[in-house]
Design a protein around this motif. Structure first.
Motif, PDB file in Angstrom:
ATOM      1  N   ARG A  56       0.812  -1.220   0.000  1.00  0.00           N
ATOM      2  CA  ARG A  56       0.000   0.000   0.000  1.00  0.00           C
ATOM      3  C   ARG A  56       0.850   1.277   0.000  1.00  0.00           C
ATOM      4  O   ARG A  56       0.593   2.223  -0.724  1.00  0.00           O
ATOM      5  N   PHE A  57       1.884   1.307   0.833  1.00  0.00           N
ATOM      6  CA  PHE A  57       2.678   2.536   0.992  1.00  0.00           C
ATOM      7  C   PHE A  57       4.058   2.422   0.346  1.00  0.00           C
ATOM      8  O   PHE A  57       4.901   3.273   0.524  1.00  0.00           O
ATOM      9  N   ILE A  58       4.300   1.331  -0.372  1.00  0.00           N
ATOM     10  CA  ILE A  58       5.650   1.089  -0.877  1.00  0.00           C
ATOM     11  C   ILE A  58       5.789   1.439  -2.350  1.00  0.00           C
ATOM     12  O   ILE A  58       5.016   0.960  -3.181  1.00  0.00           O
ATOM     13  N   SER A  59       6.730   2.308  -2.675  1.00  0.00           N
ATOM     14  CA  SER A  59       7.069   2.570  -4.071  1.00  0.00           C
ATOM     15  C   SER A  59       8.427   1.916  -4.311  1.00  0.00           C
ATOM     16  O   SER A  59       9.417   2.322  -3.714  1.00  0.00           O
ATOM     17  N   TYR A 116       3.270   7.810   2.492  1.00  0.00           N
ATOM     18  CA  TYR A 116       3.926   7.247   1.307  1.00  0.00           C
ATOM     19  C   TYR A 116       5.443   7.440   1.285  1.00  0.00           C
ATOM     20  O   TYR A 116       6.125   6.869   0.448  1.00  0.00           O
ATOM     21  N   ARG A 159      -1.156   1.692 -11.819  1.00  0.00           N
ATOM     22  CA  ARG A 159      -0.349   0.813 -10.975  1.00  0.00           C
ATOM     23  C   ARG A 159      -0.483  -0.638 -11.428  1.00  0.00           C
ATOM     24  O   ARG A 159      -1.576  -1.090 -11.729  1.00  0.00           O
ATOM     25  N   LEU A 212       4.448   6.647  -5.453  1.00  0.00           N
ATOM     26  CA  LEU A 212       3.116   6.772  -4.858  1.00  0.00           C
ATOM     27  C   LEU A 212       2.886   8.151  -4.254  1.00  0.00           C
ATOM     28  O   LEU A 212       1.783   8.684  -4.304  1.00  0.00           O
ATOM     29  N   PHE A 213       3.941   8.722  -3.683  1.00  0.00           N
ATOM     30  CA  PHE A 213       3.820  10.060  -3.120  1.00  0.00           C
ATOM     31  C   PHE A 213       3.521  11.056  -4.229  1.00  0.00           C
ATOM     32  O   PHE A 213       2.632  11.903  -4.098  1.00  0.00           O
ATOM     33  N   CYS A 269       9.516   8.942  -4.533  1.00  0.00           N
ATOM     34  CA  CYS A 269       8.554   7.867  -4.300  1.00  0.00           C
ATOM     35  C   CYS A 269       7.384   8.059  -5.255  1.00  0.00           C
ATOM     36  O   CYS A 269       6.703   9.083  -5.197  1.00  0.00           O
TER      37      CYS A 269
END
Lengths: 194, 141
Positions: A127-130, B105, A173, B122-123, B120
């Motif tokens: 969910r929070f990982i790029s 994020y 995504r 997602l950020f 990042c």
């Protein structure tokens, strides 16, 4: 002891019913813990496939325990012995307990008889990982792949389990697919059981 | 014309860790944005010392003829600031929201090294969405 009389006393600890467990934990707390797990393992390895393997091993231990617990808690000490049974157990029961929902899809591989895929639009742990571009196809879902392998192997279905990003058309995504490739003995046994 | 010109995040030692310009107005090259970031960091620190009020936490809003600069400082000393058209409303809420996105994020991402420039995906995605939503609301007013 105050109030001790109110609680039913069990002479044998094994007679005590197994607690239902807490249904939810904080996602933030988990995200930070998992992030630390990945960061710690990153300091212990020199390449990405090694990191993947370590995450998978961490997941394997979780899977082994989850199988034990769920068979006792949900299935009255019985476990699945058939291929499709164990797959749907992973797809629904295990997923629901770990991620609060049933996995998005469970499919059979089109090219190989021994391959199955569990797909998630967005894996909870991602969910929070790029993932940085320079890490190529690395997916933290390796941890979940490890969990799946832990469940399957301890239930008597040895398999190779890997996590992959799969791009989806019209979506920004990619989704994550957990690819399960069963060992030959599993399929032979299935065939024998008919 | 978009009401928000640009967004900055600076770490607790004054280094620019994130910069984003929205629209073509007030765009800056890398050197200028770095300079502005460290300049703002120092001004913010000096203002705390110069303030006649006790317990001052630094400048929250700088108003100029051609722009407003809203600043939000988190408890750990990371500063978020946004440069926008004079008189733009609701920037505090936007900054709080950006802070929230940052904690989600960026800080929960195992591949981010703290105090380093933010890269990042997602950020970026969520930030663009937040700014876009804000612009739509501002235009509607």
């Amino acid at each position: 002891m105050i109030g001790a009389g109110k609680i039913k006393q069990y002479i044998n600890v094994l007679d005590k019913p197994l607690s239902k467990g807490k249904q939810e934990v904080s996602l933030s707390a988990f995200a930070f813990l998992f992030s630390e797990l990945v960061q710690y393992n990153q300091t212990q390895v020199d390449n990405i496939s090694e990191l993947e393997r370590r995450l998978e091993d961490a997941g394997y231990a979780v899977g082994a325990r989850v199988l034990e617990l769920l068979c006792h808690r949900e299935k009255g000490n019985r476990r699945e012995t058939r291929l499709l049974g164990i797959l749907s157990f992973v797809h629904s029961t295990v997923w629901k307990v770990l991620f609060g929902k049933v996995a998005d899809s469970l499919e059979k591989g089109t090219e190989h008889e021994d391959e199955y895929m569990i797909s998630e639009k967005e894996l909870l742990i991602n969910r929070f990982i790029s993932t940085p571009k320079d890490m190529g196809a690395f997916n933290c879902g390796a941890f979940v792949a490890g969990i799946v392998r832990g469940v399957l192997e301890n239930a008597g279905f040895p398999a190779v389990v890997t996590a992959h990003f799969v791009p989806v058309e019209g979506q920004h995504r990619p989704r994550t697919t957990i690819l399960i490739k069963f060992d030959e003995e599993v399929l032979q046994r299935e065939a024998r059981l008919g | 014309m978009a009401a928000i010109f640009s967004l900055y995040i600076i770490n607790k030692s004054g280094g620019l860790i994130f910069y984003k310009d929205c629209g073509s107005t007030g765009r800056m090259d890398t050197n200028d944005s770095l300079r502005l970031a460290s300049l703002w960091h120092s001004m913010h620190a000096i203002s705390q010392q110069l303030s006649p009020v006790n317990g001052c936490t630094g400048i929250d809003l700088l108003q100029a003829d051609t722009f407003d600069l809203h600043c939000f400082q988190s408890l750990t000393g990371t500063k978020f600031f946004v440069v926008c058209k004079p008189g733009t409303q609701h920037m505090e809420a936007l900054l709080k929201h950006i802070y929230e996105l940052y904690t989600d994020y960026v800080l929960k991402n195992p591949f981010y090294e703290i105090e380093m420039p933010i890269r990042c995906e997602l950020f970026d995605i969520n930030l663009s969405q937040a700014v876009q939503r804000e612009s739509v609301i501002l235009l509607g007013r």
